[in-house]
Design a protein around this motif. Structure first.
Motif, PDB file in Angstrom:
ATOM      1  N   SER A  44      31.752  16.825 -43.710  1.00 21.48           N
ATOM      2  CA  SER A  44      30.365  17.265 -43.621  1.00 21.48           C
ATOM      3  C   SER A  44      30.135  18.018 -42.323  1.00 21.48           C
ATOM      4  O   SER A  44      30.866  17.841 -41.340  1.00 21.48           O
ATOM      5  N   ARG A  87      31.343  12.173 -31.296  1.00 21.82           N
ATOM      6  CA  ARG A  87      30.654  11.222 -32.177  1.00 21.82           C
ATOM      7  C   ARG A  87      31.679  10.409 -32.951  1.00 21.82           C
ATOM      8  O   ARG A  87      32.289  10.904 -33.905  1.00 21.82           O
ATOM      9  N   ARG A  92      30.812   7.529 -34.334  1.00 25.43           N
ATOM     10  CA  ARG A  92      30.094   6.920 -35.458  1.00 25.43           C
ATOM     11  C   ARG A  92      29.844   8.014 -36.494  1.00 25.43           C
ATOM     12  O   ARG A  92      29.183   9.005 -36.222  1.00 25.43           O
ATOM     13  N   MET A  93      30.383   7.816 -37.665  1.00 23.55           N
ATOM     14  CA  MET A  93      30.295   8.831 -38.717  1.00 23.55           C
ATOM     15  C   MET A  93      30.212   8.152 -40.064  1.00 23.55           C
ATOM     16  O   MET A  93      30.404   6.930 -40.173  1.00 23.55           O
ATOM     17  N   SER A  94      29.934   8.932 -41.077  1.00 23.53           N
ATOM     18  CA  SER A  94      29.867   8.369 -42.425  1.00 23.53           C
ATOM     19  C   SER A  94      31.252   7.889 -42.855  1.00 23.53           C
ATOM     20  O   SER A  94      32.279   8.332 -42.326  1.00 23.53           O
ATOM     21  N   ARG A  95      31.255   6.962 -43.793  1.00 32.18           N
ATOM     22  CA  ARG A  95      32.531   6.427 -44.274  1.00 32.18           C
ATOM     23  C   ARG A  95      33.389   7.537 -44.877  1.00 32.18           C
ATOM     24  O   ARG A  95      34.609   7.560 -44.686  1.00 32.18           O
ATOM     25  N   ARG A  96      32.743   8.458 -45.581  1.00 35.61           N
ATOM     26  CA  ARG A  96      33.486   9.552 -46.203  1.00 35.61           C
ATOM     27  C   ARG A  96      34.161  10.420 -45.145  1.00 35.61           C
ATOM     28  O   ARG A  96      35.351  10.757 -45.258  1.00 35.61           O
ATOM     29  N   ASP A  97      33.423  10.780 -44.089  1.00 36.88           N
ATOM     30  CA  ASP A  97      34.006  11.590 -43.026  1.00 36.88           C
ATOM     31  C   ASP A  97      35.120  10.840 -42.304  1.00 36.88           C
ATOM     32  O   ASP A  97      36.121  11.438 -41.895  1.00 36.88           O
TER      33      ASP A  97
END
Length: 301
Positions: free
Chosen positions: A174, A63, A65-70
Motif C-alpha cells: 500500500s 514506520r 507499525r503497518m497493516s498485516r498485509r503490508d
C-alpha cells in the motif's frame, strides 16, 4: 494507468538506481580476491542499515507499525531481496561484471510479463512476441553448452527470478508504507542474512584498500535501495522496467575500466537483442498510451 509525468519520474529513478547498483557491484567485485562474499555483504549491511534508519527517521518515514498485509508483503520482499543479492553476488564474484549484468537484463521483460499477470496491465501479441525474442537473447548471453558458458550464469538467472518477485511484491504494497521504511528493512535483512551465513566461512582482516571499497559500496547501495524502491512504485511497471537496461551501459564501461573485462561478440549481440525487445515494449506502450488519451479526450459523437 499512471500519467506521463509519473512514468517519466519512475524512469529517471530507475536509471539512477541502475547506476548506483552497478557502481556498488564494481566495488563489491573489487573485493572478490580480498574478502569472502558473506563477510563483505555483512560489513556493508552493518554500515548501511544505521544510515537508512537515520535517513528514514529524519524524514518521518520510519514506520514499523503497518497493516498485516503490508507486513507479510514486506517479509516476502525482504526474502526475495536476500535471494537476489545472494544469487547475483555469487555470480559476480566468479564472472565478469558485464556478463553478469547482461543476464540480469532479462528482468525488465519478466517484470513486464508479471505486470500483465498480477496487475492486469495491457499486453498484446506484439509485446508478448518481444518478450519471447528477449528470452532468445538471454540464451545467447548464457550460451548453454557453449564455450562461453559458466555454471555461475545459472546463479545470475536465479537472481533475475528473485528480482522479479521482489518488484511484484513491492508493487503490491500500500502507499501508506514509506519507501524508506521498505529500503531500511531490506538493508537490514540482507546484512543480517549475510551475517548468519558468514559464521560458516573464515573471516579475513580488512585492509585499508578493502575498507575504502566497502565505504564506496555502502554509499552506492544506500542510494540504490532508495531509488529502486521508489521507482517500482512510480508509474507503470511496463514503462519503468525497461530503464533497467541502462545498467548494462554502466557495467560495460566500469567492467572495462576497473577490471579490463569486455564481453565477447555473442554476449554483446544477445544483450542487444534483449535490450531491443525491451525498448520495443516501451515504445509500443507509449504509443498505445498516447492513443488511449486521444480517444478519451475526443468529443462524443
Amino acid at each position: 494507468m499512471a500519467d506521463l509525468n509519473e512514468n517519466l519520474r519512475g524512469a529517471m529513478l530507475m536509471t539512477a538506481s541502475m547506476a548506483a547498483f552497478t557502481i556498488n557491484d564494481t566495488f563489491v567485485k573489487s573485493l572478490a580476491g580480498e574478502l569472502p562474499l558473506f563477510q563483505t555483504v555483512f560489513l556493508r549491511g552493518l554500515a548501511v542499515t544505521p544510515l537508512l534508519v537515520l535517513l528514514a527517521w529524519s524524514r518521518g518515514a520510519l514506520r514499523l507499525r503497518m497493516s498485516r498485509r503490508d507486513a507479510v508483503l514486506l517479509a516476502f520482499r525482504s526474502l526475495s531481496e536476500v535471494l537476489a543479492a545472494l544469487f547475483f553476488l555469487t555470480a559476480l564474484y566468479n564472472m565478469p561484471l558485464a556478463n553478469a549484468t547482461a543476464i540480469l537484463q532479462a528482468a525488465p521483460l519478466m517484470v513486464t510479463l508479471a505486470g500483465a499477470l498480477f496487475f492486469a496491465e495491457a499486453i498484446g501479441i506484439w509485446r508478448m512476441s518481444a518478450i519471447l525474442v528477449g528470452f532468445v537473447g538471454v540464451l545467447l548471453i548464457v550460451q548453454p553448452g557453449g564455450e562461453g558458458f559458466t555454471g555461475y550464469s545459472i546463479w545470475a538467472l536465479a537472481s533475475v527470478v528473485a528480482v522479479v518477485a521482489r518488484d511484484v511484491l513491492t508493487r503490491m504494497m500500500s502507499g501508506a508504507l514509506p519507501s524508506l521504511t521498505v529500503a531500511t528493512v531490506t538493508g537490514f535483512s540482507v546484512g543480517a542474512a549475510a551475517g548468519l551465513a558468514a559464521l560458516f566461512e573464515p573471516w579475513v582482516p580488512v585492509s585499508g584498500t578493502s575498507a575504502l571499497a566497502l565505504a564506496g559500496s555502502v554509499v552506492s547501495i544506500l542510494f540504490a535501495y532508495m531509488f529502486s524502491v521508489t521507482a517500482v512504485r512510480t508509474g507503470d511497471m511496463g514503462f519503468v522496467a525497461p530503464f533497467r537496461y541502462t545498467g548494462l551501459v554502466w557495467a560495460l564501461v566500469l567492467g572495462f575500466v576497473a577490471f579490463g573485462d569486455f564481453p565477447g561478440p555473442l554476449t554483446l549481440f544477445g544483450s542487444a537483442v534483449v535490450i531491443a525487445a525491451g525498448l520495443f515494449t516501451y515504445l509500443r506502450e507509449r504509443r498505445l498510451a498516447i492513443r488511449r488519451r486521444e480517444i478519451s479526450r475526443a468529443p462524443p459523437r
